[in-house]
Scaffold this motif. Structure first.
Motif, PDB file in Angstrom:
ATOM      1  N   GLN A   1     -49.177  15.830 -59.800  1.00 28.55           N
ATOM      2  CA  GLN A   1     -48.069  15.734 -61.000  1.00 28.55           C
ATOM      3  C   GLN A   1     -48.415  13.678 -62.303  1.00 28.55           C
ATOM      4  O   GLN A   1     -48.752  12.960 -61.468  1.00 28.55           O
ATOM      5  CB  GLN A   1     -46.605  15.418 -60.224  1.00 28.55           C
ATOM      6  CG  GLN A   1     -45.698  16.580 -59.943  1.00 28.55           C
ATOM      7  CD  GLN A   1     -44.888  16.431 -59.562  1.00 28.55           C
ATOM      8  OE1 GLN A   1     -44.974  15.008 -58.659  1.00 28.55           O
ATOM      9  NE2 GLN A   1     -43.703  17.194 -59.419  1.00 28.55           N
ATOM     10  N   GLU A   2     -48.460  14.133 -63.237  1.00 23.73           N
ATOM     11  CA  GLU A   2     -48.099  13.393 -63.998  1.00 23.73           C
ATOM     12  C   GLU A   2     -46.575  12.480 -64.484  1.00 23.73           C
ATOM     13  O   GLU A   2     -45.563  13.077 -64.176  1.00 23.73           O
ATOM     14  CB  GLU A   2     -48.689  13.535 -65.836  1.00 23.73           C
ATOM     15  CG  GLU A   2     -50.077  14.050 -65.305  1.00 23.73           C
ATOM     16  CD  GLU A   2     -51.169  13.240 -65.065  1.00 23.73           C
ATOM     17  OE1 GLU A   2     -50.894  11.583 -65.297  1.00 23.73           O
ATOM     18  OE2 GLU A   2     -51.694  13.088 -64.458  1.00 23.73           O
TER      19      GLU A   2
ATOM     20  N   ALA B   1     -46.655  21.240 -53.896  1.00 31.87           N
ATOM     21  CA  ALA B   1     -48.462  21.288 -54.459  1.00 31.87           C
ATOM     22  C   ALA B   1     -47.957  21.093 -55.518  1.00 31.87           C
ATOM     23  O   ALA B   1     -49.349  20.795 -56.434  1.00 31.87           O
ATOM     24  CB  ALA B   1     -49.432  22.063 -53.882  1.00 31.87           C
ATOM     25  N   ASP B   2     -46.928  20.954 -56.262  1.00 28.01           N
ATOM     26  CA  ASP B   2     -46.298  21.301 -57.335  1.00 28.01           C
ATOM     27  C   ASP B   2     -47.566  22.014 -58.320  1.00 28.01           C
ATOM     28  O   ASP B   2     -47.927  21.952 -59.761  1.00 28.01           O
ATOM     29  CB  ASP B   2     -47.082  19.430 -57.955  1.00 28.01           C
ATOM     30  CG  ASP B   2     -46.722  19.396 -59.235  1.00 28.01           C
ATOM     31  OD1 ASP B   2     -45.742  20.028 -59.552  1.00 28.01           O
ATOM     32  OD2 ASP B   2     -46.736  18.601 -60.232  1.00 28.01           O
ATOM     33  N   PHE B   3     -48.046  23.242 -57.719  1.00 35.36           N
ATOM     34  CA  PHE B   3     -48.014  24.191 -58.917  1.00 35.36           C
ATOM     35  C   PHE B   3     -46.561  24.764 -59.286  1.00 35.36           C
ATOM     36  O   PHE B   3     -46.128  25.507 -58.356  1.00 35.36           O
ATOM     37  CB  PHE B   3     -48.781  25.852 -58.123  1.00 35.36           C
ATOM     38  CG  PHE B   3     -50.233  24.975 -57.952  1.00 35.36           C
ATOM     39  CD1 PHE B   3     -51.020  25.593 -58.239  1.00 35.36           C
ATOM     40  CD2 PHE B   3     -50.534  23.821 -57.234  1.00 35.36           C
ATOM     41  CE1 PHE B   3     -52.641  25.066 -58.282  1.00 35.36           C
ATOM     42  CE2 PHE B   3     -51.805  23.545 -57.008  1.00 35.36           C
ATOM     43  CZ  PHE B   3     -53.269  24.157 -57.696  1.00 35.36           C
TER      44      PHE B   3
ATOM     45  N   VAL C   1     -45.034  13.006 -51.139  1.00 38.90           N
ATOM     46  CA  VAL C   1     -44.163  12.293 -52.892  1.00 38.90           C
ATOM     47  C   VAL C   1     -43.772  13.618 -53.132  1.00 38.90           C
ATOM     48  O   VAL C   1     -42.508  14.140 -53.797  1.00 38.90           O
ATOM     49  CB  VAL C   1     -45.025  11.642 -53.331  1.00 38.90           C
ATOM     50  CG1 VAL C   1     -44.015  11.387 -55.075  1.00 38.90           C
ATOM     51  CG2 VAL C   1     -45.154  10.386 -52.946  1.00 38.90           C
ATOM     52  N   SER C   2     -44.935  14.475 -53.382  1.00 36.88           N
ATOM     53  CA  SER C   2     -44.380  16.353 -53.967  1.00 36.88           C
ATOM     54  C   SER C   2     -42.927  16.513 -53.239  1.00 36.88           C
ATOM     55  O   SER C   2     -42.735  17.280 -54.210  1.00 36.88           O
ATOM     56  CB  SER C   2     -45.436  16.916 -54.519  1.00 36.88           C
ATOM     57  OG  SER C   2     -45.157  18.107 -54.635  1.00 36.88           O
ATOM     58  N   ARG C   3     -42.860  16.865 -51.977  1.00 33.49           N
ATOM     59  CA  ARG C   3     -42.165  17.124 -51.194  1.00 33.49           C
ATOM     60  C   ARG C   3     -41.084  16.796 -51.198  1.00 33.49           C
ATOM     61  O   ARG C   3     -39.881  17.244 -51.792  1.00 33.49           O
ATOM     62  CB  ARG C   3     -42.966  17.620 -49.715  1.00 33.49           C
ATOM     63  CG  ARG C   3     -43.708  18.340 -49.078  1.00 33.49           C
ATOM     64  CD  ARG C   3     -44.301  18.569 -47.421  1.00 33.49           C
ATOM     65  NE  ARG C   3     -45.324  19.372 -47.454  1.00 33.49           N
ATOM     66  CZ  ARG C   3     -46.408  18.613 -47.203  1.00 33.49           C
ATOM     67  NH1 ARG C   3     -46.473  16.797 -47.435  1.00 33.49           N
ATOM     68  NH2 ARG C   3     -47.550  19.557 -47.307  1.00 33.49           N
TER      69      ARG C   3
END
Length: 362
Positions: A2-3, A106-108, A36-38
């Motif tokens: 992620q940006e 996973a930020d997809f 963090v993504s979760r």
């Protein structure tokens, strides 16, 4: 990864903005970037203390995940297209749910393309269903349309699939995962035989791997090992109506005391046909389903069935694909539960045969 949108630097005078990354947040919070993504995506499987710590760091650093900002800046948007033929069926919908959960963590981004059941699925047709050339693809190949799409997917697409158990049980040369429904069907059949039933009749769902299907083969395996009569399986569809219609003719025979169904929807149809035929379940007839769909526990009587972890399989399939795409950063492949027999109210001891009950005592 992620940006983020730029966070201003403190201090005097104009300075170039600094981008706070997901790894910056992870390092400061003492967790992995996956955690963090979760947290960012609201995943439930995060300890509250960890969630609070990550959120504090996000507030402190000004980190703002923004997939659209990345796209506008010309960066790559991580995404996967799922090919499936029928999301109304429990196995496909639950597998898709698992894929979506894992992809979100996973930020997809996830796109879904529903396959036409009658299409031959040539390579060009399958490729046209993916939004960008070379985009990652997951195929839910539990039925013939899914299998055709999986086989026709052109080279150059990173891909994985959830499939019916291969006939030889071997992985093959393509990334694919499955649940062992052949072993599960054998387990369900043995359960009925252990209750004293002379044999078990089977209502079959359509197969993706062969004319008979792996659940049918598992049922046959158990009967052969036990030396029991092997009735012809009845080909049914997927729906309660198809189970009902098949059972109406089957239950005319009073010697039929146990029926295994290829899914729980077929079993619902059998329960209705048994009620109309005056066959009490489980006193006169035992019925076992397959999948443990949400409604199985609330049927009347509650349905004995085989629980399959389709959501876990979906998470595993995405994990397999993720490791192909990002081998250095993707987490370990998640595990999923083995098939489990769930015994409820619809299966019971074989009824005493009338000719034995009426035989005069010595």
């Amino acid at each position: 990864m992620q940006e983020a949108t730029p966070a201003p630097r403190s201090g005097g005078g104009p300075q170039a903005p600094r981008t706070v990354s997901i790894r910056d947040v992870a390092e400061k919070a003492g967790v992995s970037h996956q955690t963090v993504s979760r947290v960012v995506n609201g995943h439930p499987r995060v300890k509250e203390s960890t969630r609070a710590r990550v959120l504090d760091v996000i507030a402190e650093t000004g980190y703002t995940p923004n997939r659209m900002a990345r796209a506008l800046a010309g960066g790559a948007v991580r995404s996967v297209t799922v090919l499936t033929s029928d999301t109304s069926l429990y196995g496909a919908s639950a597998t898709l749910k698992g894929i979506e959960e894992a992809a979100r963590a996973a930020d997809f981004a996830v796109g879904i393309s529903v396959l036409d059941t009658g299409s031959p699925h040539q390579p060009a047709d399958v490729a046209s269903r993916v939004s960008r050339p070379g985009e990652a693809v997951l195929v839910i190949a539990f039925d013939a349309p899914g299998v055709r799409a999986w086989q026709a997917l052109p080279a150059g697409f990173p891909a994985a699939a959830a499939v019916e158990r291969p006939e030889d049980g071997r992985p093959g040369d393509r990334p694919q995962l499955w649940l062992d429904d052949r072993a599960a069907a054998a387990q369900a059949t043995r359960h009925l035989l252990n209750l004293g039933h002379e044999t078990v009749h089977y209502l079959a769902i359509p197969s993706s791997t062969s004319r008979s299907g792996q659940r049918t083969e598992g049922w046959r395996d158990a009967l052969r090992v036990a030396g029991k009569p092997l009735p012809e399986p009845l080909d049914a569809g997927w729906s309660p109506r198809s189970g009902y219609l098949a059972a109406r003719s089957l239950l005319v025979d009073p010697s039929v005391t146990a029926v295994l169904c290829g899914n729980d929807d077929l079993a619902l149809g059998v329960l209705r046909a048994a009620r109309e035929a005056g066959r009490d379940v489980p006193d006169d007839l035992s019925v076992v389903g397959f999948d443990d769909a949400p409604h199985a526990a609330y049927a009347h009587p509650a349905l004995t069935t085989v629980r399959l972890d389709f959501e876990g399989l979906g998470r595993g399939c995405f994990g397999l694909l993720h490791r192909l795409l990002e081998p250095d950063t993707a987490p370990a492949l998640p595990l999923w539960a083995e098939p489990e027999l769930i015994v409820r109210e619809s299966s019971g001891p074989a009824p005493i045969r009338r000719d034995r009950r009426d035989r005069p005592k010595d």
